[in-house]
Design a protein around this motif. Structure first.
Motif, short mmCIF file in Angstrom:
data_model
loop_
_atom_site.label_atom_id
_atom_site.label_comp_id
_atom_site.label_asym_id
_atom_site.label_seq_id
_atom_site.Cartn_x
_atom_site.Cartn_y
_atom_site.Cartn_z
N ARG A 79 0.72 -1.15 -0.10
CA ARG A 79 -0.26 -0.06 0.20
C ARG A 79 0.86 1.30 0.12
NH1 ARG A 79 -5.42 0.63 2.99
NH2 ARG A 79 -5.42 3.21 3.14
N THR A 80 1.68 1.32 1.00
CA THR A 80 2.64 2.27 0.83
C THR A 80 3.41 2.62 -0.35
OG1 THR A 80 3.19 1.95 3.15
CG2 THR A 80 4.49 3.61 2.16
N LYS A 81 3.89 1.68 -0.91
CA LYS A 81 4.61 1.57 -2.42
C LYS A 81 3.76 2.18 -3.38
CE LYS A 81 8.38 1.32 -2.95
NZ LYS A 81 9.11 2.41 -3.00
N ALA A 82 2.66 1.54 -3.38
CA ALA A 82 1.51 1.99 -4.44
C ALA A 82 1.13 3.25 -4.44
CB ALA A 82 0.51 0.92 -4.31
N VAL A 83 0.71 3.71 -3.12
CA VAL A 83 0.32 5.12 -3.11
C VAL A 83 1.39 6.12 -3.37
CG1 VAL A 83 -0.48 6.92 -1.36
CG2 VAL A 83 -1.44 4.55 -1.47
N ALA A 84 2.79 5.58 -3.01
CA ALA A 84 4.13 6.52 -3.53
C ALA A 84 3.94 6.75 -4.94
CB ALA A 84 5.14 6.13 -2.57
N LEU A 85 4.00 5.55 -5.65
CA LEU A 85 4.04 5.49 -7.04
C LEU A 85 2.83 6.44 -7.85
CD1 LEU A 85 5.47 4.49 -9.64
CD2 LEU A 85 4.07 2.44 -9.70
N ALA A 86 1.66 6.37 -7.11
CA ALA A 86 0.48 7.00 -7.73
C ALA A 86 0.78 8.52 -7.54
CB ALA A 86 -0.83 6.60 -7.03
N ARG A 87 1.51 8.78 -6.30
CA ARG A 87 1.80 10.26 -6.09
C ARG A 87 2.85 10.76 -7.27
NH1 ARG A 87 1.04 14.06 -2.19
NH2 ARG A 87 -0.17 12.76 -0.72
N ALA A 88 3.82 10.05 -7.23
CA ALA A 88 5.08 10.35 -8.15
C ALA A 88 4.60 10.58 -9.43
CB ALA A 88 6.18 9.27 -7.92
N LEU A 89 3.51 9.86 -9.90
CA LEU A 89 3.12 10.09 -11.16
C LEU A 89 2.27 11.22 -11.33
CD1 LEU A 89 2.35 6.15 -12.00
CD2 LEU A 89 3.43 7.77 -13.45
N ALA A 90 1.28 11.50 -10.25
CA ALA A 90 0.47 12.47 -10.36
C ALA A 90 1.38 13.84 -10.27
CB ALA A 90 -0.50 12.53 -9.08
N VAL A 127 -4.91 10.45 -2.99
CA VAL A 127 -3.78 11.23 -3.57
C VAL A 127 -4.00 12.15 -4.77
CG1 VAL A 127 -1.58 10.70 -4.29
CG2 VAL A 127 -2.03 9.83 -2.08
N LEU A 128 -4.50 11.04 -5.83
CA LEU A 128 -4.81 11.64 -7.27
C LEU A 128 -5.72 12.87 -7.10
CD1 LEU A 128 -5.15 8.47 -9.11
CD2 LEU A 128 -3.04 9.63 -9.14
N LEU A 179 -2.76 14.51 -20.28
CA LEU A 179 -3.46 13.80 -19.10
C LEU A 179 -4.99 13.95 -19.20
CD1 LEU A 179 -3.21 12.13 -16.63
CD2 LEU A 179 -2.76 14.22 -15.39
N SER A 180 -5.76 13.28 -19.14
CA SER A 180 -7.06 13.19 -19.45
C SER A 180 -7.97 12.45 -18.35
CB SER A 180 -7.38 12.49 -20.92
OG SER A 180 -8.91 12.50 -21.13
N ALA A 181 -7.61 11.39 -17.82
CA ALA A 181 -7.94 10.73 -16.75
C ALA A 181 -6.94 9.84 -15.95
CB ALA A 181 -9.33 9.83 -17.24
N TRP A 182 -7.43 9.53 -14.81
CA TRP A 182 -6.49 8.20 -14.16
C TRP A 182 -7.25 7.11 -13.99
CZ3 TRP A 182 -1.72 9.39 -13.36
CH2 TRP A 182 -1.49 10.74 -12.90
N HIS A 183 -6.25 6.07 -14.39
CA HIS A 183 -6.85 4.71 -14.28
C HIS A 183 -6.04 3.87 -13.24
CE1 HIS A 183 -6.60 0.39 -15.78
NE2 HIS A 183 -7.34 0.58 -16.86
N PRO A 211 -10.53 13.18 -13.56
CA PRO A 211 -11.45 12.27 -12.99
C PRO A 211 -10.54 10.83 -12.92
CG PRO A 211 -11.58 12.64 -15.39
CD PRO A 211 -10.76 13.54 -14.94
N VAL A 212 -11.07 10.16 -12.04
CA VAL A 212 -10.48 8.85 -11.62
C VAL A 212 -11.21 7.68 -11.92
CG1 VAL A 212 -9.15 7.72 -9.61
CG2 VAL A 212 -9.10 10.32 -9.75
N THR A 213 -10.71 6.76 -12.49
CA THR A 213 -11.45 5.53 -12.64
C THR A 213 -10.84 4.30 -12.36
OG1 THR A 213 -13.23 4.46 -13.93
CG2 THR A 213 -11.25 4.98 -14.83
N THR A 214 -11.38 3.11 -12.05
CA THR A 214 -10.67 1.95 -12.09
C THR A 214 -11.67 1.03 -13.00
OG1 THR A 214 -9.61 0.15 -11.01
CG2 THR A 214 -11.46 0.95 -9.91
N ASN A 215 -11.22 -0.19 -13.66
CA ASN A 215 -11.80 -0.83 -14.57
C ASN A 215 -12.56 -1.98 -13.94
OD1 ASN A 215 -9.10 -1.51 -14.48
ND2 ASN A 215 -8.98 -2.21 -16.46
N PHE A 216 -13.82 -2.18 -14.07
CA PHE A 216 -14.62 -3.03 -13.34
C PHE A 216 -14.71 -4.16 -14.39
CE2 PHE A 216 -17.50 0.19 -10.90
CZ PHE A 216 -16.44 0.52 -10.29
#
Ligand code: GLA
Ligand code: ZN
Length: 665
Positions: free
Chosen positions: A124-135, A238-239, A144-148, A247-252
């Motif tokens: 979780r820590t590493k994933a959130v850090a990567l998301a923050r670094a990318l953002a 974080v995003l 940049l149009s949306a977050w996946h 906008p933020v999504t995740t694919n279902f």
């Protein structure tokens, strides 16, 4: 809040784009071919963690900068992934405790994808850090149009049984139940000497000698869905903090996947996106596609949604990966669009040379652009530009189906009267009968407002605490069709006493004393010519009218289908596993009784979208012809693909589609 990928003009068209699998000189060709195919949105970096964070804390964004710059120069928008779906080997090697464990205690190794435990603090820590670094890196990038976020959460590991998950499960249970006494009562632990006297005795449902406790299983399903949802939210938050306007999504994987309660998930995304793959060998695969699309529109609350992935042709994970027929890619895209998708994307852009999915189709096949697949991709890409006006419109549906992930979980457990019952097949069976009647369906969650619908179907709505809202809906004039295994238990899994289907007895005017599931392959005939498989029950009417009774099987003469007038409305009960014509007949009778008009049928799918053009209300008729003969439909308006006017009827060519802006007559 932004609820759609920004600055995508018209319907979205594109794919997962994995340029890291290719040398950079291919990237220019990619962008050129994307432009030729009308691609306007691609999902980038979904599986790029190992190439973005090459070692602990050392990020390498240079290659991704160049990808995004090229896409932007080509006018293509980016749905940028947070890249957290596949942790790199350096991370899992340094922290093997972050790997997931099966119910048998097997730790799953890296070497494929999704090798993480949902409760792992390291992950979780590493994933959130990567998301923050990318953002932070791309917050101002013009592409940049949306977050996946991540990818298909839970697809491979939706349940983890490790020690950390045990701890997290206990915390979740405390929050839900408060005390151990309440938990003991909810799980019925008086049975088989399971009484817990301390929280640390409580475990995930790991491999045990005999059948698990149903309450424990159900709570573990709820917990597991919530645990992944918490992970998603950690990245999303974080995003949102760094890029509040993206906008933020995740694919279902809505129709195919029981693992997550998507009603809860849908509330947490800015726009709903979904993946759907047809089964090449299934003759009804286009009906399953419609089922998925209607379910996803339900999750989106009726608003437009995005088809994040489908396939241009074969997949690589079925026993036999059948290539799509000419025109099938096009029909599949239009069928999603008809049912509310404001864009249809694929997995993936360019077919991989290496790796586990190299035989999975893509927009650009191994054979290159001089192919059936790429030509069809180009065709639909060009056509989408002609029908851009449909974007933002909604879909008309007179019928609702109540869909419940908790009932899916509960009915998927062992220890039920039959193991031949499948919730998803059962719901799909009713859906298919509605599809064949040409009726568009909204899927709604338990507790939804039913007032907009003329007919509401409750297929195996198993876990129900209180049926009062359904009783009130029918008393006020609503029509419902309830099927067996509905209302049998409460949401803890405790059986409602006094006869089945406990919660719905009053509404249906029936009382069942015993279940009589059928033997494998056995069929019971009904006296109206229908037949049943899987299920019968010993039912007595208690106010309801008998529509059909068994002619043979274990219960000759016993009512099998009933109809009850309750207040101003009607409640049908299908107490057996109707199949084929009998099922379609019952559905058509219920539709007719509720005043729902049926469509043309015969493999022609007709859906109506409603919206606005230049401030005026308009509707579009979208028709997809799955048959091999032309079909003529009554219509007045302009067919947008050909530009031709229809002044009474329109022909939907065999295997083809029409999108017609209707005119009032
Ligand atoms: C899923 C995944 C993709 C890919 C496809 C293959 O949808 O999200 O990464 O594996 O399946 O069909
Ligand atoms: Zn775990």
């Amino acid at each position: 809040m932004t609820i759609w990928p920004t600055r995508v003009r018209g319907l979205a068209w594109g794919a997962d784009y994995n340029p890291e699998q290719w040398p950079e000189d291919v990237w220019d060709d990619d962008v050129a071919l994307m432009r030729r195919a009308g691609v306007n949105l691609v999902s980038v970096a979904i599986f790029s963690w190992a190439l973005l964070e090459v070692e602990e804390g050392r990020y390498e964004f240079g290659w991704l900068d160049r990808v995004l710059d090229r896409l932007h120069a080509g006018g293509i928008r980016v749905d940028l992934a947070t890249a957290t779906a596949a942790p790199p080997p350096w991370l899992t090697t340094a922290h093997p405790e972050m790997l997931p464990e099966t119910a048998d205690g097997v730790r799953l190794a890296h070497g494929s994808r999704q090798s993480y435990c949902p409760s792992s603090p390291v992950y979780r820590t590493k994933a959130v850090a990567l998301a923050r670094a990318l953002a932070e890196r791309y917050r101002d990038h013009p592409a940049l149009s949306a977050w996946h976020v991540n990818n298909e959460y839970g697809c491979h590991v939706s349940r983890c049984y490790c020690d950390r998950c045990a701890v997290a499960f206990r915390a979740w249970l405390r929050a839900r139940h408060g005390t151990l006494d309440v938990l003991n009562e909810a799980w019925g632990t008086a049975f088989w000497s399971q009484r817990y006297t301390s929280w640390d005795q409580v475990l995930p449902p790991r491999a045990t000698p005999a059948t698990h406790n149903p309450g424990q299983l159900l709570d573990f399903d709820r917990f597991s869905s919530d645990a992944l949802l918490e992970l998603y939210k950690a990245e999303r938050d974080v995003l949102r903090e760094v890029t509040p306007d993206v906008p933020v999504t995740t694919n279902f994987m809505a129709a195919a996947f029981s693992g997550l309660d998507y009603w809860k998930w849908a509330a947490e995304v800015d726009f709903v996106s979904n993946d759907h793959y047809t089964f090449g060998e299934d003759p009804d695969r286009h009906v399953h596609l419609a089922y998925s699309a209607d379910l996803v529109r339900g999750l989106a609350g009726g608003r437009p949604w995005l088809l994040m992935e489908h396939s241009t042709s074969a997949v690589n994970w079925q026993p036999r990966n059948i290539a799509k027929l000419p025109g099938e890619l096009r029909r599949n895209s239009y069928a999603h669009m008809a049912r509310g998708a404001d864009g249809t994307l694929f997995f993936q852009w360019r077919q991989s040379r290496a790796g586990a999915e190299r035989y999975h189709s893509a927009m650009v096949p191994h054979a290159g652009p001089d192919t059936k697949v790429y030509r069809e991709v180009e065709q639909v890409g060009a056509e989408y530009q002609r029908i851009a006006e449909v974007v933002g419109s909604t879909v008309d549906a007179p019928v609702a189906v109540v869909f419940d992930w908790e009932s899916w979980w509960a009915l998927g457990q062992s220890g039920h009267p039959t193991s031949d019952f499948s919730y998803s097949e059962h719901v799909f069976g009713y859906y298919r009968a509605l599809w064949r009647a040409g009726v568009t369906v909204d899927f709604v969650p338990p507790g939804a407002d039913l007032a907009p619908y003329r007919l509401v179907v409750l297929p195996a709505l198993y876990a129900v605490d209180d049926a009062t809202p359904y009783e009130e809906h029918v008393a006020a004039g609503g029509h419902v069709l309830v099927t067996y295994l509905s209302g049998v238990t409460d949401t803890r899994g405790h059986v409602h006493l006094g006869g089945y289907p406990g919660a719905f007895r009053e509404l249906l005017g029936v009382r069942t004393e015993e279940f009589h599931p059928l033997r494998a392959g056995q069929t019971a005939a009904l006296d109206d010519g229908s037949s049943a498989v899987v299920w019968t029950e010993h039912l007595h009417v208690d106010g309801a009218e008998v529509v059909a009774s068994y002619a043979d099987g274990p219960l000759p003469g016993v009512p099998a289908v009933t109809r009850n007038e309750h207040g101003a409305g009607v409640a049908w009960y299908a107490a057996c596993g109707l199949v084929g014509d009998g099922l379609e007949r019952l559905v058509r009778t219920a539709l007719d009784g509720a005043g729902v008009p049926v469509g043309p049928g015969g493999g022609v799918e007709v859906v109506r979208r409603r919206g606005e053009v230049a401030g005026s209300a308009v509707s579009w008729l979208v028709a997809v012809n799955h048959s091999d003969s032309d079909a003529e439909l009554p219509a007045v308006g302009v067919e947008l693909l050909s530009g031709a006017r229809a002044s009474g009827s329109v022909v939907v060519p065999a295997g083809g589609v029409v999108v017609l802006r209707e005119e009032e007559v």
